[in-house]
Design a protein around this motif. Structure first.
Motif, PDB file in Angstrom:
ATOM      1  N   LEU A  47      28.911  42.590  34.729  1.00  0.00           N
ATOM      2  CA  LEU A  47      27.834  43.224  35.497  1.00  0.00           C
ATOM      3  C   LEU A  47      26.873  42.169  36.047  1.00  0.00           C
ATOM      4  CD1 LEU A  47      27.058  46.228  33.098  1.00  0.00           C
ATOM      5  CD2 LEU A  47      28.513  46.211  35.126  1.00  0.00           C
ATOM      6  N   ILE A  48      26.623  41.118  35.250  1.00  0.00           N
ATOM      7  CA  ILE A  48      25.750  40.033  35.716  1.00  0.00           C
ATOM      8  C   ILE A  48      26.412  39.293  36.882  1.00  0.00           C
ATOM      9  CG2 ILE A  48      24.610  37.890  35.037  1.00  0.00           C
ATOM     10  CD1 ILE A  48      24.554  38.992  32.150  1.00  0.00           C
ATOM     11  N   GLY A  49      27.711  39.020  36.744  1.00  0.00           N
ATOM     12  CA  GLY A  49      28.439  38.342  37.829  1.00  0.00           C
ATOM     13  C   GLY A  49      28.444  39.166  39.100  1.00  0.00           C
ATOM     14  N   TRP A  50      28.635  40.483  38.962  1.00  0.00           N
ATOM     15  CA  TRP A  50      28.624  41.367  40.140  1.00  0.00           C
ATOM     16  C   TRP A  50      27.253  41.338  40.825  1.00  0.00           C
ATOM     17  CZ3 TRP A  50      25.385  45.640  40.659  1.00  0.00           C
ATOM     18  CH2 TRP A  50      25.598  46.423  41.808  1.00  0.00           C
ATOM     19  N   SER A 190      31.612  32.439  34.121  1.00  0.00           N
ATOM     20  CA  SER A 190      33.010  32.696  34.528  1.00  0.00           C
ATOM     21  C   SER A 190      33.097  33.876  35.475  1.00  0.00           C
ATOM     22  CB  SER A 190      33.875  32.983  33.290  1.00  0.00           C
ATOM     23  OG  SER A 190      33.835  31.909  32.396  1.00  0.00           O
ATOM     24  N   THR A 191      32.293  34.900  35.222  1.00  0.00           N
ATOM     25  CA  THR A 191      32.389  36.096  36.055  1.00  0.00           C
ATOM     26  C   THR A 191      31.821  35.855  37.447  1.00  0.00           C
ATOM     27  OG1 THR A 191      30.250  36.942  35.307  1.00  0.00           O
ATOM     28  CG2 THR A 191      32.163  37.563  34.023  1.00  0.00           C
ATOM     29  N   VAL A 192      30.803  34.977  37.539  1.00  0.00           N
ATOM     30  CA  VAL A 192      30.257  34.631  38.850  1.00  0.00           C
ATOM     31  C   VAL A 192      31.358  34.062  39.728  1.00  0.00           C
ATOM     32  CG1 VAL A 192      28.786  32.918  39.974  1.00  0.00           C
ATOM     33  CG2 VAL A 192      27.841  34.357  38.186  1.00  0.00           C
ATOM     34  N   LEU A 193      32.216  33.242  39.130  1.00  0.00           N
ATOM     35  CA  LEU A 193      33.306  32.617  39.893  1.00  0.00           C
ATOM     36  C   LEU A 193      34.446  33.600  40.168  1.00  0.00           C
ATOM     37  CD1 LEU A 193      33.323  29.222  37.984  1.00  0.00           C
ATOM     38  CD2 LEU A 193      32.343  29.706  40.216  1.00  0.00           C
ATOM     39  N   SER A 194      34.580  34.617  39.317  1.00  0.00           N
ATOM     40  CA  SER A 194      35.652  35.601  39.539  1.00  0.00           C
ATOM     41  C   SER A 194      35.418  36.440  40.787  1.00  0.00           C
ATOM     42  CB  SER A 194      35.768  36.530  38.323  1.00  0.00           C
ATOM     43  OG  SER A 194      36.127  35.794  37.188  1.00  0.00           O
ATOM     44  N   PHE A 195      34.192  36.482  41.270  1.00  0.00           N
ATOM     45  CA  PHE A 195      33.895  37.258  42.476  1.00  0.00           C
ATOM     46  C   PHE A 195      34.002  36.418  43.743  1.00  0.00           C
ATOM     47  CE2 PHE A 195      32.055  40.018  39.264  1.00  0.00           C
ATOM     48  CZ  PHE A 195      32.338  41.286  39.754  1.00  0.00           C
ATOM     49  N   LEU A 226      34.458  44.941  40.961  1.00  0.00           N
ATOM     50  CA  LEU A 226      33.882  45.132  39.619  1.00  0.00           C
ATOM     51  C   LEU A 226      34.645  46.205  38.855  1.00  0.00           C
ATOM     52  CD1 LEU A 226      31.560  44.733  37.521  1.00  0.00           C
ATOM     53  CD2 LEU A 226      30.342  46.558  38.724  1.00  0.00           C
ATOM     54  N   PHE A 227      34.970  47.321  39.513  1.00  0.00           N
ATOM     55  CA  PHE A 227      35.703  48.400  38.844  1.00  0.00           C
ATOM     56  C   PHE A 227      37.077  47.919  38.374  1.00  0.00           C
ATOM     57  CE2 PHE A 227      33.051  51.677  41.274  1.00  0.00           C
ATOM     58  CZ  PHE A 227      32.228  51.877  40.170  1.00  0.00           C
ATOM     59  N   VAL A 228      37.740  47.127  39.203  1.00  0.00           N
ATOM     60  CA  VAL A 228      39.061  46.606  38.817  1.00  0.00           C
ATOM     61  C   VAL A 228      38.944  45.720  37.584  1.00  0.00           C
ATOM     62  CG1 VAL A 228      40.969  45.098  39.533  1.00  0.00           C
ATOM     63  CG2 VAL A 228      40.001  46.740  41.153  1.00  0.00           C
ATOM     64  N   TYR A 229      37.992  44.780  37.629  1.00  0.00           N
ATOM     65  CA  TYR A 229      37.818  43.871  36.487  1.00  0.00           C
ATOM     66  C   TYR A 229      37.404  44.636  35.225  1.00  0.00           C
ATOM     67  CZ  TYR A 229      38.132  39.614  39.324  1.00  0.00           C
ATOM     68  OH  TYR A 229      38.591  38.590  40.121  1.00  0.00           O
ATOM     69  N   LEU A 230      36.478  45.577  35.378  1.00  0.00           N
ATOM     70  CA  LEU A 230      36.008  46.328  34.208  1.00  0.00           C
ATOM     71  C   LEU A 230      37.145  47.115  33.557  1.00  0.00           C
ATOM     72  CD1 LEU A 230      32.476  47.851  35.008  1.00  0.00           C
ATOM     73  CD2 LEU A 230      33.086  46.283  33.162  1.00  0.00           C
ATOM     74  N   SER A 231      37.957  47.777  34.387  1.00  0.00           N
ATOM     75  CA  SER A 231      39.046  48.594  33.838  1.00  0.00           C
ATOM     76  C   SER A 231      40.034  47.732  33.070  1.00  0.00           C
ATOM     77  CB  SER A 231      39.755  49.366  34.960  1.00  0.00           C
ATOM     78  OG  SER A 231      40.321  48.460  35.894  1.00  0.00           O
ATOM     79  N   VAL A 232      40.356  46.548  33.617  1.00  0.00           N
ATOM     80  CA  VAL A 232      41.312  45.660  32.941  1.00  0.00           C
ATOM     81  C   VAL A 232      40.709  45.078  31.666  1.00  0.00           C
ATOM     82  CG1 VAL A 232      42.548  43.472  33.159  1.00  0.00           C
ATOM     83  CG2 VAL A 232      42.561  45.095  35.052  1.00  0.00           C
ATOM     84  N   VAL A 233      39.472  44.591  31.757  1.00  0.00           N
ATOM     85  CA  VAL A 233      38.832  43.922  30.617  1.00  0.00           C
ATOM     86  C   VAL A 233      38.603  44.899  29.460  1.00  0.00           C
ATOM     87  CG1 VAL A 233      36.653  42.902  29.849  1.00  0.00           C
ATOM     88  CG2 VAL A 233      37.760  42.061  31.920  1.00  0.00           C
ATOM     89  N   VAL A 234      38.094  46.083  29.748  1.00  0.00           N
ATOM     90  CA  VAL A 234      37.793  47.039  28.683  1.00  0.00           C
ATOM     91  C   VAL A 234      39.081  47.484  27.981  1.00  0.00           C
ATOM     92  CG1 VAL A 234      36.939  49.376  28.220  1.00  0.00           C
ATOM     93  CG2 VAL A 234      35.620  47.834  29.669  1.00  0.00           C
TER      94      VAL A 234
END
Length: 366
Positions: A47-50, A190-195, A226-234
């Motif tokens: 969420l912070i990265g998004w 890491s999440t900042v770079l994932s976007f 964000l939704f794609v990453y969240l669904s996979v990570v969770v």
């Protein structure tokens, strides 16, 4: 006459082009990267990265709004002068080229590990070159249409992923914020770079038909990612134990390997084959804007000559150099470091001078 009139994007294509550029290798690795730093609280880091990516995205669209018919390649000489502008274009060309090369060699590495272990890397990349050329020779509109097609072709993936819910243990996600906020902030890097991928707002803006929707479009693209990453990570956090997940290089693939149907055992092979299309929507924009930058640098209107040269050089490079697993990890780190500069620092540094420059122009005209 407008320079990019005949190669325009619809709002949906604009959204999916940016979203496709963001959902690349990160989907396979981000569950492990977050678990290593923040354990099962890593999803909060997303969420912070998004939020960071969305704020910078809005700065980019506001910056490009000052020059609605120009890409960043056209703007550099205007704000930096002829020679400094050309140097900036060279850096942009190198950034896109490095990103494209990193994506191609990592895709090849994954294919070699999971599907074609006996096939040399240069042969795998060579098989990519023909379809890549046919898409990219059509320009930005063709890339937008391709991103839209791939999005529709992959809509089945979330539904199949829900079958893994039978084996998950949601208690793995508890308690929340178990080690405080420090690991969550660390993982947010890491999440900042994932976007990364939203920086295509630099290039895509002048091609957009309805430019008033550019800010909304880029926010939707980031949110979709964000939704794609969240669904996979969770799901990965709930499926694997916090210690187990850090042992896998690509935990998302290991999750798919555990999914089975009576009529189909190796669902992971089907997913990986489809995922190559998703990965192509990440690599293709970088390849295109790499050759677009170089052709503009040499004053050429047609990018296809440089495209053919790029697609020839990559298999030749892999013929003499096969990257190891450590090389692949280092290559992603190099690209991520460059992305911090071009995607995050550049718009924050350039936005103020551009605003002041345009305000001065309006003052002179008045």
């Amino acid at each position: 006459m407008k320079k990019y009139t005949y190669n325009q994007l619809s709002v949906l294509q604009y959204i999916l082009l940016i979203h496709g550029a963001q959902v690349g290798i990160g989907v396979l690795t981000i569950p492990r990267e977050l678990a290593e730093k923040a354990s099962t609280d890593g999803w909060i880091s997303l969420l912070i990265g998004w939020l960071a990516a969305t704020l910078v995205s809005l700065v980019i669209t506001n910056m490009m709004k000052q020059y609605p018919e120009k890409t960043i390649i056209d703007i550099f000489p205007l704000i930096l002068g002829k020679w400094l502008g050309r140097i900036a274009i060279v850096f942009m060309f190198i950034y896109c080229g490095v990103a494209a090369f990193v994506l191609l060699i990592n895709a090849t590495g994954i294919i070699n590990v999971w599907l074609l272990s006996q096939t040399p890397a240069y042969v795998v990349v060579f098989l990519f070159t023909l379809p890549t050329y046919f898409v990219l020779q059509g320009g930005v509109r063709a890339i937008g249409r391709y991103a839209e097609l791939v999005f529709y072709l992959t809509l089945w993936i979330p539904f199949v992923l829900t079958t893994a819910y039978r084996e998950v243990h949601w208690l793995n996600l508890l308690p929340l914020i178990k080690d405080g906020w420090h690991p969550i902030w660390e993982a947010s890097k890491s999440t900042v770079l994932s976007f990364l991928g939203f920086e295509f707002g630099y290039f895509a803006y002048p091609f957009l038909q309805k430019k008033q929707y550019a800010p909304l479009g880029i926010v939707i693209a980031n949110t979709l990612t964000l939704f794609v990453y969240l669904s996979v990570v969770v799901v990965c956090f709930a499926y694997f134990s916090p210690d187990e997940i850090t042992q896998y290089t690509w935990p998302t693939l290991n999750l798919w390997k555990a999914i089975e149907f009576r009529f189909l055992e190796r669902v992971d092979i089907l997913f990986l084959s489809t995922y190559m299309f998703i990965l192509s929507t990440t690599a293709l924009p970088y390849i295109y804007f790499c050759v677009f930058s170089s052709s503009q640098l040499f004053g050429m209107k047609d990018h296809r000559k440089h495209l053919r040269l790029f697609l020839l050089l990559v298999p030749v490079a892999l013929l003499f150099y096969t990257p190891s697993f450590i090389d692949l990890k280092k290559s992603i780190q190099i690209w991520s470091f460059a992305g911090l500069g071009f995607a995050y620092a550049l718009p924050l540094l350039a936005w103020g001078p551009i605003r002041l420059s345009k305000r001065a122009e309006r003052g002179e005209k008045a």
